[in-house]
Design an enzyme around this catalytic site. Structure first.
Site, mmCIF file in Angstrom:
data_model
loop_
_atom_site.group_PDB
_atom_site.id
_atom_site.type_symbol
_atom_site.label_atom_id
_atom_site.label_comp_id
_atom_site.label_asym_id
_atom_site.label_seq_id
_atom_site.Cartn_x
_atom_site.Cartn_y
_atom_site.Cartn_z
ATOM 1 N N ASP A 206 -11.239 1.671 -1.282
ATOM 2 C CA ASP A 206 -10.322 2.569 -0.570
ATOM 3 C C ASP A 206 -11.056 3.344 0.522
ATOM 4 O OD1 ASP A 206 -7.814 3.429 0.109
ATOM 5 O OD2 ASP A 206 -7.405 4.516 -1.731
ATOM 6 N N HIS B 77 0.854 -1.188 0.000
ATOM 7 C CA HIS B 77 0.000 0.000 0.000
ATOM 8 C C HIS B 77 0.892 1.241 0.000
ATOM 9 C CE1 HIS B 77 -2.651 3.131 1.526
ATOM 10 N NE2 HIS B 77 -3.643 2.396 1.058
HETATM 11 C C1 VNL Z 1 -5.679 8.769 1.033
HETATM 12 C C2 VNL Z 1 -6.157 7.856 0.131
HETATM 13 C C3 VNL Z 1 -4.934 8.347 2.125
HETATM 14 C C4 VNL Z 1 -5.905 6.502 0.333
HETATM 15 C C5 VNL Z 1 -4.676 7.004 2.318
HETATM 16 O O1 VNL Z 1 -3.949 6.507 3.373
HETATM 17 C C6 VNL Z 1 -5.172 6.091 1.420
HETATM 18 C C7 VNL Z 1 -5.980 10.174 0.837
HETATM 19 C C8 VNL Z 1 -3.482 7.384 4.344
HETATM 20 O O2 VNL Z 1 -6.840 10.513 0.005
HETATM 21 O O3 VNL Z 1 -5.388 10.989 1.548
HETATM 22 O O4 VNL Z 1 -4.941 4.773 1.650
HETATM 23 MN MN MN Z 2 -5.721 2.990 0.462
#
Ligand code: VNL
Ligand code: MN
Length: 380
Positions: A340, A221
C-alpha cells in the site's frame, strides 16, 4: 487470549528460526547479495500488488476539486495531498505518489533497500472517478500511457493495473481493451463507487464483461463511502482508510455476491485489498443469512461466489492472526502480498510477511506465485 498469543508467539519463533536456517544454507550456496541484505532470510521474489502512483495532471485536477467541491465525502484527505497547504503527512503521501513521475530511481531505491522486486502499480484512489466523463476518459488514457512507459522501461520492476472511467461505460471498455491489447497492462483498478453507484448495476455490466473477456482481474480499491452511507462516518474523520474505506469496499463486494451479477460473469476475477475488506471474516454469516433460499437475487451461496471469483491482498493489514485466518478460510492460493505504498511504509510490510508464521510454500505463493498466476506476471 493469552493462550492464543502464546501459541502464536511460539509458532512465530519456530518459523523465524527455520527461516534463518534456510537463509544461511541458501547463502552458503548462492551467496546472493539480496539474501544477505535480507538478514539471512530466504530470498523470496517479492511482488507488491497494491502500490499507488499519481501523475501531475491528475494531481492538478484533484487539486481543482479540493477548491471547488468541499461537500464531497473524503475531501479532507484529498485536500491534505492535493490542496495548496499541505501538512507533513499529506506532503509525504504526495511525494511518494509522484515519485515515478519525478524520478523512478527514488522508488526503486526504496524497493531495493527492502528486497522488493516488483510493484504492481495503480493510479491512486479515487482515480479519475470524481471528474466529469470527458476529463475522466482523457486523464485515464494519459495515466495508462505513462504507466505503460514505466513498465516498458523497467519490465522486471513494475507491472500495472489500468484505470478507466466508469462514468462512460462504453469508452471505459475501449480503454480497457487498449490497456491490455496495446499497452500490455496486467488488469484494472476501480476505486469502488462512481457517483454513488456500484458495479452490479446493469449499466456497468459491459465493464465486467470486458474484464472477463480480456482475462484481466479487476482490483476494487477503496474510496470514501458513497453519499447514501457516509453520514455516520463524517464525525471523527472516519471516511478514510481507518474504517470508511473498508466498509464501503466490503459492501461493494457483498453487492457483487448478493446481486447475482456474477452468474453472468463466472470467469471474472475480482481482487480486494486490506485482507479482503473484512469479507472473509463474514463469510459464515453471509452464507447463513444470505443463502439462496432466503429469496434474494443470488443463485448460489455468497461464499460460492467468493471462492470462485475473488482474490484478496494483504495491503495495509500487517496482522499475522488475520493472515492465518484467511489462509485457513479461503486458502493461501487466493492471497497476495501488498504494501500500500506510499500510504504504508515498506519495511514493516516486508517484515510482516518475512516473519509470518506460515509455511514456506504458502509464503512463496503469497509473496509472488499467486500474483504471477493471476496478473500474468512472468515468473522470474
Ligand atoms: C490511505 C491508505 C489512502 C491507502 C489511500 O488512497 C490508500 C490513507 C487514497 O491512509 O489515507 O490507498
Ligand atoms: Mn491502497
Amino acid at each position: 487470549m493469552s493462550i492464543n498469543r502464546r501459541t502464536l508467539l511460539g509458532a512465530f519463533s519456530a518459523a523465524a528460526a527455520g527461516l534463518a536456517g534456510l537463509g544461511n544454507a541458501a547463502m552458503g550456496v548462492a551467496g546472493s547479495a539480496r539474501a544477505q541484505e535480507a538478514g539471512g532470510r530466504r530470498n523470496y521474489r517479492r511482488i507488491a500488488t497494491e502500490e499507488a502512483f499519481s501523475i501531475p495532471e491528475v494531481a492538478e485536477a484533484l487539486g481543482h476539486i479540493t477548491r471547488t467541491a468541499w461537500d464531497v465525502p473524503g475531501m479532507r484527505l484529498l485536500d491534505m495531498i492535493y490542496g495548496e497547504e499541505r501538512p507533513p503527512l499529506g506532503q509525504r503521501f504526495r511525494s511518494g505518489l509522484l515519485d515515478l513521475a519525478a524520478n523512478p530511481a527514488d522508488r526503486l531505491q526504496t524497493m531495493d533497500a527492502h528486497g522488493v522486486d516488483m510493484h504492481l502499480l495503480s493510479l491512486t484512489s479515487p482515480g479519475v472517478q470524481m471528474f466529469d466523463a470527458d476529463t475522466a476518459v482523457s486523464l485515464a488514457r494519459v495515466a495508462n500511457d505513462r504507466l505503460a512507459d514505466w513498465v516498458r522501461q523497467y519490465p522486471d520492476r513494475f507491472a500495472g493495473l489500468a484505470t478507466f472511467a466508469p462514468q462512460d461505460p462504453e469508452r471505459a471498455v475501449q480503454e480497457m481493451e487498449r490497456a491490455v491489447n496495446t499497452l500490455g497492462l496486467n488488469g484494472f483498478v476501480v476505486n469502488s463507487h462512481t457517483n454513488d453507484e456500484y458495479l452490479d448495476e446493469r449499466k456497468y455490466w459491459p465493464i465486467l464483461e470486458a474484464a472477463e473477456a480480456l482475462n484481466a482481474p479487476l482490483y476494487i480499491h477503496p474510496r470514501a463511502p458513497s453519499a447514501g452511507m457516509v453520514a455516520p462516518f463524517q464525525d471523527y474523520n472516519l471516511t478514510g482508510a481507518v474504517w470508511g474505506y473498508g466498509m464501503e469496499t466490503g459492501t461493494h463486494a457483498v453487492r457483487l455476491m448478493m446481486s447475482g451479477v456474477l452468474d453472468q460473469f463466472p470467469d471474472l476475477t475480482v481482487v480486494l485489498g486490506h485482507m479482503g475488506e473484512a469479507v472473509p471474516f463474514w463469510l459464515w454469516r453471509l452464507d447463513f443469512m444470505g443463502a439462496p433460499s432466503r429469496g434474494r437475487a443470488n443463485k448460489r451461496l455468497p461464499s460460492a461466489y467468493f471462492d470462485r471469483n475473488f482474490m484478496i491482498t494483504t495491503s495495509g493489514v500487517e496482522d499475522p492472526i488475520a493472515l492465518r485466518y484467511c489462509i485457513e478460510k479461503i486458502g493461501a492460493d487466493r492471497i497476495m502480498w501488498a504494501i500500500d505504498y506510499p500510504y504504508q511504509t515498506t519495511e514493516p510490510a516486508v517484515r510482516f510477511m518475512n516473519e509470518a508464521p506460515i509455511s514456506e510454500k504458502n509464503k512463496a505463493a503469497i509473496f509472488h506465485g499467486n500474483a504471477e498466476r493471476v496478473f500474468g506476471i512472468k515468473a522470474a
